[in-house]
Design an enzyme around this catalytic site. Structure first.
Site, mmCIF file in Angstrom:
data_model
loop_
_atom_site.group_PDB
_atom_site.id
_atom_site.type_symbol
_atom_site.label_atom_id
_atom_site.label_comp_id
_atom_site.label_asym_id
_atom_site.label_seq_id
_atom_site.Cartn_x
_atom_site.Cartn_y
_atom_site.Cartn_z
ATOM 1 N N HIS A 32 0.834 -1.226 0.000
ATOM 2 C CA HIS A 32 0.000 0.000 0.000
ATOM 3 C C HIS A 32 0.859 1.262 0.000
ATOM 4 O O HIS A 32 0.408 2.320 0.427
ATOM 5 C CB HIS A 32 -0.941 0.043 1.213
ATOM 6 C CG HIS A 32 -1.657 -1.242 1.482
ATOM 7 N ND1 HIS A 32 -2.909 -1.518 0.987
ATOM 8 C CD2 HIS A 32 -1.274 -2.347 2.176
ATOM 9 C CE1 HIS A 32 -3.287 -2.732 1.381
ATOM 10 N NE2 HIS A 32 -2.304 -3.268 2.094
ATOM 11 N N SER A 75 15.083 21.531 -16.090
ATOM 12 C CA SER A 75 13.903 22.373 -16.279
ATOM 13 C C SER A 75 14.374 23.706 -16.827
ATOM 14 O O SER A 75 15.449 24.189 -16.473
ATOM 15 C CB SER A 75 13.206 22.577 -14.938
ATOM 16 O OG SER A 75 12.476 23.790 -14.960
#
Ligand code: ARG
Length: 465
Positions: A163, A284
């Site tokens: 999970h 970026s």
């Protein structure tokens, strides 16, 4: 109408008075896609012509002319001078038309006892056979890269998740080998597919076979097929070989995507488990600090493209009555695209994994958080105090709650604090609470212990060569 105007000279044009409309030609032409099968098409024609001559269906002289003409076609393909013409619809008619320009009348005999329906799917099976070999090679390279990482980090402890919540410590080597296992099954699916597709449709002709005394065994053998397909309707209609290849790649791409997702997580500042090399990172344009895992993200997206190609082909085939219908022409753009994408994704993943570096300290620190050795504590209670596991689970739960209250991890509780919950606990319990001890203890077959991982790494190294 000039005799060399191909548009006025459709090969099937005997009964037509008018030319196709331009848009008809655009929707019908497949040459931009199926030109990739030019080599397979020529190989198929060579085998067919040899067989026709052997069976006395065409003369030896015609066959010689055809073979010599095809030699020239091959040379033109190789030195990029072959004229691919959209008016000639597809690769089959392009090759035949060019052959006619080179050798004249003999070329017209090549299509005896053959149809484009068996021709196209013969070419396609040959192409897919080669592409499957390539796809498999890509997966093997990736497996090798993963096994190398596993070997270097057989004992590197990291959190294992369920999970995406910290579950138990595992080793990075173990985690990498999980993918090696998946990719091995993917390879075996591709192998299965290659084995099943290796039957020759050639000689099925349009759909019903032919009245000419052809020898299908001979062409099958010449093209490296195991045998001729036993039913001519099936031979020209079946595309399950392509569906199977796409399904296998779709499953494999799903595995690639899961690994890609983990790379995205692990290289984030929050996890900081791994760093991609400069060659496999992008920056970026505005944020100078960024190192983006673009290739991993694109692999994640492209996995869906491959699944989409599988579904598109299935949609195209599922409602087709036997035998051939033109819908089947679009099988190739989907299949070629899927193989291209898959090859790119395996290569990119291998490239990333060959140069990725791991931060063992960060992984270890993360593995120690989140009470990851709670199960080890419960197991200690079972082993040393003979407590039933359910009771041990309950006691451990209380100890975790105590640590949580105190804002510390399990090994940081004092023995007194522990004994306030279970008086029979002794100092010995601390020996099972480190992440190393936890990982080390899981020596069951297939378990995460560095010992087991090292064994598996060695086996994989031998197997992958
Ligand atoms: N270009 C066609 C294809 O890819 C070849 C088969 C054409 N057969 C036909 N009956 N029109 O499927």
């Amino acid at each position: 109408m000039a005799s060399d105007t191909p548009k006025g000279q459709q090969m099937w044009g005997g009964r037509f008075a008018a030319q196709p409309s331009d848009i008809m030609q655009s929707i019908n032409a497949s040459i931009d896609v199926d030109r990739r099968m030019v080599r397979e098409d020529i190989a198929g024609s060579r085998a067919h012509a040899d067989m026709l001559a052997e069976q006395g269906i065409i003369s030896a002289e015609d066959n010689e002319a055809i073979q010599a003409g095809l030699d020239q076609v091959v040379a033109e393909v190789q030195n990029d001078t072959f004229p691919y013409r959209v008016e000639l619809e597809d690769i089959h008619m392009n090759v035949e038309a060019r052959l006619k320009e080179i050798v004249g009348e003999a070329a017209g005999r090549l299509h005896t006892a053959r149809s484009r329906n068996d021709q196209v799917v013969t070419d396609f099976r040959l192409w897919a056979r080669g592409a499957l070999t390539e796809a498999r090679r890509g997966l093997k390279d990736l497996q090798r890269a993963l096994v190398t990482v596993a070997g270097s980090h057989a004992d590197a402890v990291m959190p294992g998740f369920t999970h995406l919540q910290t579950a138990q410590p595992v080793t990075l080597g173990h985690h990498m080998l999980a993918y090696v296992e998946m990719f091995e099954r993917d390879c075996s699916r591709l192998d299965d597919c290659a084995r099943r597709l290796n039957e020759s449709p050639l000689g099925a002709a349009a759909l019903a076979g032919t009245g000419f005394p052809i020898d299908r065994e001979m062409t099958a053998e010449a093209l490296g097929f195991d045998r001729p397909m036993a039913n001519s309707l099936d031979a020209v209609s079946a595309r399950d070989f392509a569906l199977e290849a796409l399904a296998a790649m779709s499953i494999s791409a799903t595995h690639l995507s899961r690994l890609a997702e983990e790379i995205v997580l692990w290289t984030s500042a929050q996890f900081a488990f791994a760093k991609l090399s400069d060659a496999w990172s992008t920056g970026s344009s505005i944020m100078p600090q960024k190192r983006n895992p673009d290739a991993a993200e694109l692999i994640r997206a492209k996995a869906s493209l491959i699944t989409g190609q599988f579904m598109s082909l299935q949609g195209a085939v599922k409602a087709l009555p036997l035998a051939y219908a033109k819908d089947l022409q679009d099988d190739k753009v989907l299949t070629f695209g899927a193989f291209d994408t898959f090859g790119l994704c395996t290569a990119a993943m291998a490239g990333m994994m060959e140069t990725i570096t791991f931060n063992r300290e960060n992984m270890r620190a993360a593995a120690a958080k989140g009470f990851s050795t709670a199960t080890d504590l419960a197991d200690w209670l079972v082993r040393e105090l003979k407590m039933p596991f359910r009771d041990a689970h309950h006691v451990t739960g209380s100890l975790v709650a105590k640590a949580e209250q105190k804002g510390c991890d399990l090994p940081e509780l004092s023995l007194e604090e522990m004994q306030s919950i279970e008086p029979r606990l002794t100092n010995d319990v601390f020996s099972v609470l480190t992440v190393e001890a936890s990982a080390m203890s899981r020596q069951s077959y297939g378990g995460t212990s560095p010992l087991r991982v090292a064994e598996q790494v060695e086996q994989w190294q031998q197997r992958l060569g």
